[in-house]
Design a protein around this motif. Structure first.
Motif, PDB file in Angstrom:
ATOM      1  N   ARG A  79       3.437  -3.508  -9.753  1.00  0.00           N
ATOM      2  CA  ARG A  79       4.721  -2.839  -9.645  1.00  0.00           C
ATOM      3  C   ARG A  79       4.971  -2.420  -8.197  1.00  0.00           C
ATOM      4  O   ARG A  79       5.821  -2.514  -7.611  1.00  0.00           O
ATOM      5  CB  ARG A  79       5.030  -1.601 -10.558  1.00  0.00           C
ATOM      6  CG  ARG A  79       5.398  -2.315 -11.866  1.00  0.00           C
ATOM      7  CD  ARG A  79       6.168  -1.139 -12.748  1.00  0.00           C
ATOM      8  NE  ARG A  79       6.135  -1.431 -13.965  1.00  0.00           N
ATOM      9  CZ  ARG A  79       5.326  -0.771 -14.931  1.00  0.00           C
ATOM     10  NH1 ARG A  79       5.192   0.554 -14.562  1.00  0.00           N
ATOM     11  NH2 ARG A  79       5.573  -1.080 -15.968  1.00  0.00           N
ATOM     12  N   ALA A  80       3.676  -1.643  -7.810  1.00  0.00           N
ATOM     13  CA  ALA A  80       3.915  -1.307  -6.345  1.00  0.00           C
ATOM     14  C   ALA A  80       3.816  -2.387  -5.177  1.00  0.00           C
ATOM     15  O   ALA A  80       4.530  -2.326  -4.391  1.00  0.00           O
ATOM     16  CB  ALA A  80       2.629  -0.360  -6.167  1.00  0.00           C
ATOM     17  N   LEU A  81       3.314  -3.469  -5.496  1.00  0.00           N
ATOM     18  CA  LEU A  81       3.197  -4.559  -4.583  1.00  0.00           C
ATOM     19  C   LEU A  81       4.549  -5.344  -4.615  1.00  0.00           C
ATOM     20  O   LEU A  81       4.780  -6.275  -3.737  1.00  0.00           O
ATOM     21  CB  LEU A  81       1.955  -5.458  -5.005  1.00  0.00           C
ATOM     22  CG  LEU A  81       0.542  -5.099  -5.028  1.00  0.00           C
ATOM     23  CD1 LEU A  81      -0.294  -5.960  -5.443  1.00  0.00           C
ATOM     24  CD2 LEU A  81       0.477  -4.260  -3.826  1.00  0.00           C
ATOM     25  N   GLN A  82       5.376  -4.980  -5.292  1.00  0.00           N
ATOM     26  CA  GLN A  82       6.567  -5.523  -5.179  1.00  0.00           C
ATOM     27  C   GLN A  82       7.547  -5.382  -4.075  1.00  0.00           C
ATOM     28  O   GLN A  82       8.532  -6.077  -3.929  1.00  0.00           O
ATOM     29  CB  GLN A  82       7.485  -5.436  -6.331  1.00  0.00           C
ATOM     30  CG  GLN A  82       6.971  -5.991  -7.775  1.00  0.00           C
ATOM     31  CD  GLN A  82       7.574  -5.885  -8.962  1.00  0.00           C
ATOM     32  OE1 GLN A  82       8.671  -5.153  -9.110  1.00  0.00           O
ATOM     33  NE2 GLN A  82       7.046  -6.458 -10.133  1.00  0.00           N
ATOM     34  N   MET A  83       7.558  -4.177  -3.505  1.00  0.00           N
ATOM     35  CA  MET A  83       8.220  -3.711  -2.496  1.00  0.00           C
ATOM     36  C   MET A  83       7.131  -3.212  -1.108  1.00  0.00           C
ATOM     37  O   MET A  83       6.446  -2.546  -1.538  1.00  0.00           O
ATOM     38  CB  MET A  83       9.366  -2.865  -2.671  1.00  0.00           C
ATOM     39  CG  MET A  83      10.329  -3.171  -3.436  1.00  0.00           C
ATOM     40  SD  MET A  83      11.631  -2.210  -3.844  1.00  0.00           S
ATOM     41  CE  MET A  83      11.525  -0.977  -2.570  1.00  0.00           C
ATOM     42  N   PRO A  84       7.459  -3.479   0.055  1.00  0.00           N
ATOM     43  CA  PRO A  84       6.812  -2.701   1.162  1.00  0.00           C
ATOM     44  C   PRO A  84       6.820  -1.233   0.878  1.00  0.00           C
ATOM     45  O   PRO A  84       8.016  -0.448   0.834  1.00  0.00           O
ATOM     46  CB  PRO A  84       7.754  -3.206   2.370  1.00  0.00           C
ATOM     47  CG  PRO A  84       7.983  -4.568   1.793  1.00  0.00           C
ATOM     48  CD  PRO A  84       8.484  -4.256   0.643  1.00  0.00           C
ATOM     49  N   TRP A  85       5.853  -0.525   1.153  1.00  0.00           N
ATOM     50  CA  TRP A  85       5.589   0.972   1.295  1.00  0.00           C
ATOM     51  C   TRP A  85       6.007   1.629  -0.197  1.00  0.00           C
ATOM     52  O   TRP A  85       6.189   2.747  -0.075  1.00  0.00           O
ATOM     53  CB  TRP A  85       6.369   1.615   2.258  1.00  0.00           C
ATOM     54  CG  TRP A  85       5.895   0.933   3.678  1.00  0.00           C
ATOM     55  CD1 TRP A  85       6.594   0.168   4.440  1.00  0.00           C
ATOM     56  CD2 TRP A  85       4.690   1.393   4.172  1.00  0.00           C
ATOM     57  NE1 TRP A  85       5.793   0.013   5.488  1.00  0.00           N
ATOM     58  CE2 TRP A  85       4.582   0.824   5.407  1.00  0.00           C
ATOM     59  CE3 TRP A  85       3.751   2.385   3.945  1.00  0.00           C
ATOM     60  CZ2 TRP A  85       3.470   0.756   6.228  1.00  0.00           C
ATOM     61  CZ3 TRP A  85       2.545   2.369   4.708  1.00  0.00           C
ATOM     62  CH2 TRP A  85       2.506   1.683   5.895  1.00  0.00           C
ATOM     63  N   ARG A  86       5.979   0.824  -1.118  1.00  0.00           N
ATOM     64  CA  ARG A  86       6.127   1.572  -2.658  1.00  0.00           C
ATOM     65  C   ARG A  86       4.915   2.050  -3.033  1.00  0.00           C
ATOM     66  O   ARG A  86       3.734   1.564  -2.767  1.00  0.00           O
ATOM     67  CB  ARG A  86       6.627   0.249  -3.367  1.00  0.00           C
ATOM     68  CG  ARG A  86       6.807   0.856  -4.753  1.00  0.00           C
ATOM     69  CD  ARG A  86       7.597  -0.060  -5.725  1.00  0.00           C
ATOM     70  NE  ARG A  86       8.095   0.376  -7.016  1.00  0.00           N
ATOM     71  CZ  ARG A  86       8.693  -0.444  -7.715  1.00  0.00           C
ATOM     72  NH1 ARG A  86       8.854  -1.672  -7.356  1.00  0.00           N
ATOM     73  NH2 ARG A  86       9.240   0.066  -8.840  1.00  0.00           N
ATOM     74  N   GLU A  87       5.059   3.235  -3.585  1.00  0.00           N
ATOM     75  CA  GLU A  87       3.467   3.685  -4.246  1.00  0.00           C
ATOM     76  C   GLU A  87       3.606   3.270  -5.810  1.00  0.00           C
ATOM     77  O   GLU A  87       4.646   3.420  -6.384  1.00  0.00           O
ATOM     78  CB  GLU A  87       3.724   5.422  -4.180  1.00  0.00           C
ATOM     79  CG  GLU A  87       3.628   5.894  -2.711  1.00  0.00           C
ATOM     80  CD  GLU A  87       4.161   7.363  -2.698  1.00  0.00           C
ATOM     81  OE1 GLU A  87       3.015   8.260  -3.404  1.00  0.00           O
ATOM     82  OE2 GLU A  87       4.899   8.106  -1.951  1.00  0.00           O
ATOM     83  N   SER A  88       2.421   3.499  -6.151  1.00  0.00           N
ATOM     84  CA  SER A  88       2.055   2.989  -7.359  1.00  0.00           C
ATOM     85  C   SER A  88       2.273   4.326  -8.369  1.00  0.00           C
ATOM     86  O   SER A  88       2.316   5.498  -7.750  1.00  0.00           O
ATOM     87  CB  SER A  88       0.774   2.684  -7.857  1.00  0.00           C
ATOM     88  OG  SER A  88      -0.160   3.567  -7.651  1.00  0.00           O
TER      89      SER A  88
END
Length: 177
Positions: free
Chosen positions: A79-88
């Motif tokens: 899920r975190a890898l779906q957007m840049p700079w997103r945190e899991s």
């Protein structure tokens, strides 16, 4: 309150004392450092100079990889890898330790001074306004030389950082000196 630190995934495997803090800790790992674990596990190159220590650290690397590959943890990471700079969402190791994976995107802002992994570490620390833990003196020296606005603790000062550390206000005051 949980103390947060940006750190490379391999350091968590290398330094066992990181997993027994006196207070709850959240280790924030750029995803690229998690990927490095796979390279280190597969590589014939030693991680440590001492063969016994190397064997132990490679076992810990394998355990950490297994933790990240757990279906629930893997789903949080994806899920975190779906957007840049997103945190899991937090990946809970136990009651005291949790991991947060960040999908950091390297940029060339500090490319002259730092390699891509180092750049992601410092950009993550800057973006989230949390301290960085490192065992690399040269990296720490380059941070100071480049005047990167990141609070960094040497791994040897980990317990101080967990217990007392510097508040954001104290850090700003010191940075302005």
């Amino acid at each position: 309150m949980r103390r947060r630190f940006v750190i490379e995934a391999v350091m968590v495997a290398t330094y066992g004392q990181l997993l027994v803090p006196s207070r709850p800790v959240d280790f924030v790992l750029p995803y690229s450092t998690v990927l490095e674990l796979y390279d280190m596990k597969e590589s014939a190159e030693p991680v440590m100079d001492d063969p016994e220590e190397d064997k132990h650290v490679k076992l810990k690397i394998a355990e950490l990889i297994s933790f990240f590959e757990d279906p629930l943890n893997r789903k949080k990471i994806e899920r975190a890898l779906q957007m840049p700079w997103r945190e899991s969402s937090p990946l809970l190791l136990n009651d005291i330790i949790q991991f947060t994976i960040v999908h950091g995107i390297d940029n060339a802002q500090y490319g002259e001074y730092f390699d891509p992994i180092e750049t992601e570490l410092l950009l993550t620390a800057m973006k989230l306004d949390i301290p960085l833990l490192s065992d690399q003196f040269e990296f720490q020296d380059r941070l100071i030389e480049a005047e990167v606005p990141v609070q960094v603790y040497d791994i040897e000062d980990y317990e101080f950082a967990v217990e007392e550390g510097l508040s954001p206000a104290e850090w700003e005051t010191m940075r302005d000196l």
